[in-house]
Design an enzyme around this catalytic site. Sequence first.
Site, short mmCIF file in Angstrom:
data_model
loop_
_atom_site.label_atom_id
_atom_site.label_comp_id
_atom_site.label_asym_id
_atom_site.label_seq_id
_atom_site.Cartn_x
_atom_site.Cartn_y
_atom_site.Cartn_z
N LYS A 209 0.84 -1.20 0.00
CA LYS A 209 0.00 0.00 0.00
C LYS A 209 0.87 1.25 0.00
O LYS A 209 1.94 1.28 0.62
CB LYS A 209 -0.90 0.00 1.25
N ASP A 236 -6.72 -4.98 10.24
CA ASP A 236 -6.04 -3.70 10.48
C ASP A 236 -6.41 -3.23 11.88
O ASP A 236 -7.33 -3.77 12.50
CB ASP A 236 -6.46 -2.67 9.43
N THR A 244 -8.55 2.02 2.63
CA THR A 244 -7.62 0.91 2.53
C THR A 244 -8.36 -0.42 2.41
O THR A 244 -8.01 -1.26 1.57
CB THR A 244 -6.70 0.87 3.76
#
Length: 337
Positions: A209, A236, A244
């Site tokens: 990312k 996450d 994301t």
Amino acid sequence: MPPARPSGPRPVSFQTAHGELCLLAGSANTQLARKIAAELGVELIPCEAHYFSDGNVFVRILENVRGRDCFIIQGVHQPVNDNFVELLFWIDALRRASANHVTAVVPYFSYAKGDKKDEPRVSIRARVCADAIQGAGAERCLMMDLHSPQIQGFFHIPVDHLYARYVMCDHIKQLNIPDLVVCSPDIGFAKNASAYANYLGVPVVIGNKTRRDHSERAEVLEVIGDVQGKNVLITDDFTISGGTLIAMADVLAARGAKDIYAAVSHGALAKGVAARIAASRIKLLFMTDTIEPQQDPLPPNICIVSVAKLFAEAIRSIHDRTSVSQLFPGGPPGTPL
């Protein structure tokens, strides 16, 4: 935020050799605090917080806490600065009321993201907040899934760090998802994703990312690992914009993944994000109840997993002066599971 909270019933004592345990709920986490109190079998100490029209906050404890072991439950989420200042005032009020011990229970510490000086002339915000919490008089902190565990080193007082992944994984195991793979959205969360994968007994893959600026938009470039024909769980520590998670889900689907799930410890969802997640490729997003209330109604594909029992067990251990690490299956974090 309401101008005041009602005083409520008088507390039920939780008496040990170390004195009486008492819980207070700040404005940020009243629902979670009630659940924690129910798990411990106590009532919350009556107290109130007034927000005046000019932005000032006034807090008051409506019960004698002299000589008692006090835990103030107050997260630091939106509105971040109001909630943080209120936390400081609760700590100060308890110290001035001659509480025996004061522990700040902070389910979500938003400023944990400001953990380093990675640009010229910027503040290390997490360190400033740590100094303020200590300066107000807290003798201990209880937090969950800090953005960086080393933030505990910013404090000169003990910090007990809880992990939501055990509660999350126990919930996910009950779904019996076949061919499951855990996915980290970036290299930085790979170690935590591996802990999820080890506890679930499944493989792990890693996303690549990039974030070009201080906006909450992220671009997922690639996935390291095979997801063809697999069900994938993205993990996450928090999400704000959902960018994301949604971008990662799109990339995984393009690589041949079947059902895509996600699990975050803190769902700090900005306005409009719940609808974006509802329309995304994410079949189910699991979040804890460390943040309340959400800005928008939650859609059916967002599932709340409560961490009240884990916080209650940690508070009981702190009060009884026993090890908090005993709450982690297989030993403290870092121990092979």
